[in-house]
Write a protein that holds these residues in place. Structure first.
Motif: not given
Length: 376
Positions: A140-145, A151-154, A178-187
């Motif tokens: 998941r961290r790799d997916m964020v990177a 992010s929600e704004a993006e 999806l949550e990664v390290d306490g932060v929520e992200y969108f696919p």
């Protein structure tokens, strides 16, 4: 019992054990031998006990069967070897499956790993559930990177969505986070052009019974039934595929929850501990469907039922309905139905979960002959 249930039981047995097959019916006039000696074989009750908790092997086999047309024995061997080798097919065994392409093997490895996580199982060897969870977090961290999770704004910027509109989509489960390290992200793959949103969001709503990472996996994984395209690709490239993807999504989503119906002799308020049910039926079905729809389907579709009969004639009995999600060890009680058969009448008293729409009543017994007939 379905073939996959038999395979599961054989998979868990000693490989050197002898299997005794009993034909379902004996020829007329055939008398089975009897003996007064104590049998060394397990009792019928031991064979008939129902384990409604899916194992990692169960979940793996079901999902492989949903995605690929592989022989059961081949799929079973793959699951067993992958699970026992840190969720990778051993190099020494790759030649046995040389007809299967690498991407298919990699996909099955992922299915098995995710299934064992959901079942909460450790498989021994050098890897544990904690190790696998750590691998998932790293992915998941790799997916964020890599920008696969945004992010929600993006997400709102790409979709030209207001905060209010996004809240509505989340409430309707048409998109997910999806949550990664306490932060929520969108696919990022959900940020599609306006002309593709209706179909995609409808599919996301269907998938909402599953964990969010599993939903994303469903949407992005190639499917043999879609000519090796993912559901997302199928929806994007061919609008006529929506019905096909929708059917696949509904079948897949139903696997995440099971509704069971159990019948006990006598009048009860709660399930009697240590007592064998007269009858048990279970079905994998979307938990968002009405309670009585799910209970009726469990009784009628013959997904799982035990014993197979004959059943006693009705007198006083109690029906319990419960729901259990994949990975949950404790089922959720939903309804208790107390039934009293008096002559030609059936008196029904119902204690059910809030929001149900069936009241206590008296009906004609009709031609119902057994407790199962009355329950249906």
């Amino acid at each position: 019992m379905k073939v996959r249930d038999i395979l599961r039981r054989l998979h868990e047995a000693d490989p050197e054990a002898v299997v005794l097959y009993l034909a379902p019916y004996a020829d007329d006039g055939t008398k089975l031998p009897t003996s007064n000696r104590a049998s060394k074989w397990p009792s019928c009750r031991q064979f008939s006990e129902l384990d409604t908790t899916d194992s990692g092997w169960d979940i793996s086999m079901r999902r492989i069967d949903a995605e690929y047309d592989l022989p059961q024995f081949q799929a079973s061997t793959l699951v067993r070897k992958i699970a026992a080798n840190s969720f990778r097919l051993p190099t020494a065994d790759r030649a046995r499956f040389q007809q299967l392409p690498d991407h298919l093997i990699e996909r099955i490895e992922q299915i098995v790993r995710d299934a064992y996580i959901e079942a909460g199982e450790d498989v021994g060897g050098d890897i544990s559930s904690e190790d696998v969870w750590q691998q998932a977090l790293t992915a998941r961290r790799d997916m964020v990177a890599n920008g696969d999770l945004i992010s929600e704004a993006e997400f709102r910027r790409r979709g030209s969505l207001s905060t209010r509109r996004l809240s509505e989509l989340l409430a309707d489960e048409s998109v997910f986070k999806l949550e990664v390290d306490g932060v929520e992200y969108f696919p990022a793959v959900l940020a599609v052009p306006a002309n593709q949103r209706r179909n995609l969001y409808a599919i996301c709503h269907v998938l909402a019974t599953a964990p969010t990472d599993a939903r994303l996996d469903f949407l992005t994984s190639p499917r043999e039934s879609l000519a090796d395209h993912s559901p997302l690709e199928a929806l994007k490239n061919d609008k006529n595929r929506f019905k096909t993807v929708s059917r696949m999504a509904m079948a897949w989503a139903s696997e995440w929850s099971r509704t069971s119906v159990k019948i006990y002799d006598g009048n009860h308020e709660t399930e009697p501990p240590g007592v064998e049910p007269l009858y048990t039926a279970a079905v994998e079905i979307d938990p968002r469907k009405p309670l009585w729809t799910r209970a009726s389907e469990a009784l009628h579709v013959h997904g799982y039922e035990w014993p197979l009969g004959p059943y006693p004639e009705p007198r006083i009995f109690t029906v319990f309905v419960e729901r259990q999600a994949v990975g949950d060890s404790t089922p959720i009680p939903e309804a208790c139905v107390q039934v009293l058969v008096v002559g030609e009448l059936v008196r029904i008293r119902i204690v059910a979960a809030p929001g149900t729409a069936l009241n206590s009543q008296t009906i004609a017994a009709g031609k119902h002959k057994t407790v199962v007939d009355v329950a249906k």
